[in-house]
Design a protein around this motif. Sequence first.
Motif, mmCIF file in Angstrom:
data_model
loop_
_atom_site.group_PDB
_atom_site.id
_atom_site.type_symbol
_atom_site.label_atom_id
_atom_site.label_comp_id
_atom_site.label_asym_id
_atom_site.label_seq_id
_atom_site.Cartn_x
_atom_site.Cartn_y
_atom_site.Cartn_z
ATOM 1 N N UNK A 292 0.819 -1.214 0.000
ATOM 2 C CA UNK A 292 0.000 0.000 0.000
ATOM 3 C C UNK A 292 0.851 1.262 0.000
ATOM 4 N N UNK A 293 2.159 1.109 0.205
ATOM 5 C CA UNK A 293 3.039 2.266 0.325
ATOM 6 C C UNK A 293 3.871 2.547 -0.921
ATOM 7 N N UNK A 294 4.100 1.543 -1.761
ATOM 8 C CA UNK A 294 4.978 1.733 -2.914
ATOM 9 C C UNK A 294 4.513 2.864 -3.827
ATOM 10 N N UNK A 295 3.207 2.946 -4.083
ATOM 11 C CA UNK A 295 2.668 4.019 -4.914
ATOM 12 C C UNK A 295 1.822 4.996 -4.110
ATOM 13 N N UNK A 296 1.192 4.521 -3.071
ATOM 14 C CA UNK A 296 0.368 5.351 -2.181
ATOM 15 C C UNK A 296 -0.536 6.274 -2.984
ATOM 16 N N UNK A 297 -0.259 7.578 -2.953
ATOM 17 C CA UNK A 297 -1.174 8.542 -3.550
ATOM 18 C C UNK A 297 -0.709 9.101 -4.901
ATOM 19 N N UNK A 298 0.158 8.370 -5.609
ATOM 20 C CA UNK A 298 0.563 8.800 -6.951
ATOM 21 C C UNK A 298 0.114 7.760 -7.971
ATOM 22 N N UNK A 299 -0.019 8.181 -9.220
ATOM 23 C CA UNK A 299 -0.453 7.272 -10.276
ATOM 24 C C UNK A 299 0.689 6.455 -10.861
ATOM 25 N N UNK A 300 1.910 6.975 -10.738
ATOM 26 C CA UNK A 300 3.055 6.337 -11.374
ATOM 27 C C UNK A 300 4.085 5.958 -10.322
ATOM 28 N N UNK A 301 4.455 4.676 -10.287
ATOM 29 C CA UNK A 301 5.482 4.243 -9.340
ATOM 30 C C UNK A 301 6.779 5.008 -9.615
ATOM 31 N N UNK A 302 7.422 5.424 -8.530
ATOM 32 C CA UNK A 302 8.725 6.075 -8.636
ATOM 33 C C UNK A 302 8.689 7.586 -8.663
ATOM 34 N N UNK A 303 7.522 8.171 -8.865
ATOM 35 C CA UNK A 303 7.372 9.619 -8.998
ATOM 36 C C UNK A 303 7.851 10.352 -7.748
ATOM 37 N N UNK A 304 8.556 11.473 -7.959
ATOM 38 C CA UNK A 304 9.016 12.317 -6.855
ATOM 39 C C UNK A 304 8.605 13.760 -7.113
ATOM 40 N N UNK A 305 8.444 14.523 -6.024
ATOM 41 C CA UNK A 305 8.028 15.918 -6.165
ATOM 42 C C UNK A 305 9.128 16.866 -5.708
ATOM 43 N N UNK A 306 9.205 18.013 -6.374
ATOM 44 C CA UNK A 306 10.198 19.024 -6.025
ATOM 45 C C UNK A 306 9.941 19.556 -4.621
ATOM 46 N N UNK A 307 8.681 19.747 -4.257
ATOM 47 C CA UNK A 307 8.357 20.276 -2.924
ATOM 48 C C UNK A 307 8.945 19.413 -1.825
ATOM 49 N N UNK A 308 8.841 18.112 -1.981
ATOM 50 C CA UNK A 308 9.338 17.194 -0.953
ATOM 51 C C UNK A 308 10.857 17.328 -0.799
ATOM 52 N N UNK A 309 11.546 17.447 -1.911
ATOM 53 C CA UNK A 309 13.003 17.596 -1.870
ATOM 54 C C UNK A 309 13.401 18.943 -1.277
ATOM 55 N N UNK A 310 12.694 19.990 -1.637
ATOM 56 C CA UNK A 310 13.023 21.317 -1.102
ATOM 57 C C UNK A 310 12.698 21.414 0.385
ATOM 58 N N UNK A 311 11.540 20.917 0.774
ATOM 59 C CA UNK A 311 11.131 21.032 2.176
ATOM 60 C C UNK A 311 12.105 20.328 3.115
ATOM 61 N N UNK A 312 12.507 19.128 2.748
ATOM 62 C CA UNK A 312 13.387 18.364 3.635
ATOM 63 C C UNK A 312 14.787 18.957 3.675
ATOM 64 N N UNK A 313 15.317 19.363 2.527
ATOM 65 C CA UNK A 313 16.674 19.934 2.517
ATOM 66 C C UNK A 313 16.698 21.269 3.257
ATOM 67 N N UNK A 314 15.635 22.056 3.144
ATOM 68 C CA UNK A 314 15.569 23.317 3.896
ATOM 69 C C UNK A 314 15.496 23.044 5.399
ATOM 70 N N UNK A 315 14.763 22.010 5.779
ATOM 71 C CA UNK A 315 14.686 21.611 7.180
ATOM 72 C C UNK A 315 16.071 21.232 7.698
ATOM 73 N N UNK A 316 16.815 20.475 6.901
ATOM 74 C CA UNK A 316 18.163 20.079 7.294
ATOM 75 C C UNK A 316 19.081 21.293 7.404
ATOM 76 N N UNK A 317 18.953 22.212 6.458
ATOM 77 C CA UNK A 317 19.805 23.407 6.446
ATOM 78 C C UNK A 317 19.531 24.277 7.665
ATOM 79 N N UNK A 318 18.268 24.470 7.986
ATOM 80 C CA UNK A 318 17.887 25.304 9.130
ATOM 81 C C UNK A 318 18.415 24.756 10.446
ATOM 82 N N UNK A 319 18.584 23.450 10.514
ATOM 83 C CA UNK A 319 19.050 22.824 11.758
ATOM 84 C C UNK A 319 20.538 22.503 11.737
#
Length: 339
Positions: A292-319
């Motif tokens: 249930x987790x491999x695709x979860x809420x996306x239509x295409x397996x493997x898809x990644x979003x820019x927001x997710x990459x930016x949010x996490x890296x900014x979180x790491x940078x801030x800390x």
Amino acid sequence: MKRVLILLLVVTLTVLPTIGCGATDQQQEDEAPTGNSEELTKVQVLLDWYPNTNHTGIYVAKDKGFYEEEGLEVEIIQPTGGGSAEPIAAGKGDFGISYQEQVTYARTAENPLPIKAIAAIIQHNTSGFASPVEKGIETGKDFEGKKYGGWGSPMEEAMIKAVMEKEDGDFSKVETVNIGELDFFTSVKDHVDFTWIYYGWDGVASELKDYPINFIKLQEVEPDLDFYTPVIIAKEDYIQENPELTKKFLNATRKGYEYAIESPEDAVQSLLKASPEIDKELAVASQKYLAKEYKADVDRWGEMSLDRWENYSNWMLERGLIENELDAKEAFTNEYLPE
């Protein structure tokens, strides 16, 4: 699986010259391709750790002949230590299993590694802090006065602080104990009050053992901690020079994970065939959870979003976990995923 994440968070960025001597899955090696191997393009895939249900789609694609259908002869290798980022960057393998945080560390280091994420194996972070129900740890505030079992990495400390901040908790009141190689159940029984787990393995195991736990899922407390873990990576110039091969590899891999989604009990047999030492009951239960987790809420397996990459890296940078800002657009690509 939990140990994998911690080990990879302390990336040394030192190339491992012995990776070529890593342990190869002998069962898979013994099963020679049915076609003419001289006509197949050989591809090496480096795992992040021991074979587990995160990797099932890859084993399915190999076992069911999906790679062969794409003209590929895939060899699955376990690294000798430190994960796959360094050897992949050094050209010691073609594709590797990694994590968003490792890619972020690698690309923002003083001497950046030229690796890129090309597919997300699982869509959402399934890790969090777990404890036996009788410990009474239901929120970050409840961490006060408790012992945390981990490895003392900056990432662990930052995540505990982030969870506690939501409840005005005082991190100085948490004692950290190095638990080394101890598993979750042993550590919380005899040594500590809570620790960090992946629900898809230790959480599922607690259900099988009828061992009630409280589980604080990171992404539900702090949305920025919904990072991709694990991901498939490759060296930048490799995928640029071999775009069709990369697409073929991901297409076959996608078929493997789609099969695991549709038929988890059968799919896990491909993993167990390669690694019979894995507990079968746990592997099957874990596979059903991850289906249930491999695709979860996306239509295409493997898809990644820019927001997710930016949010996490900014979180790491801030800390202060990374010193340089990540160019998130260059850290990943969906270009090679099948439509």
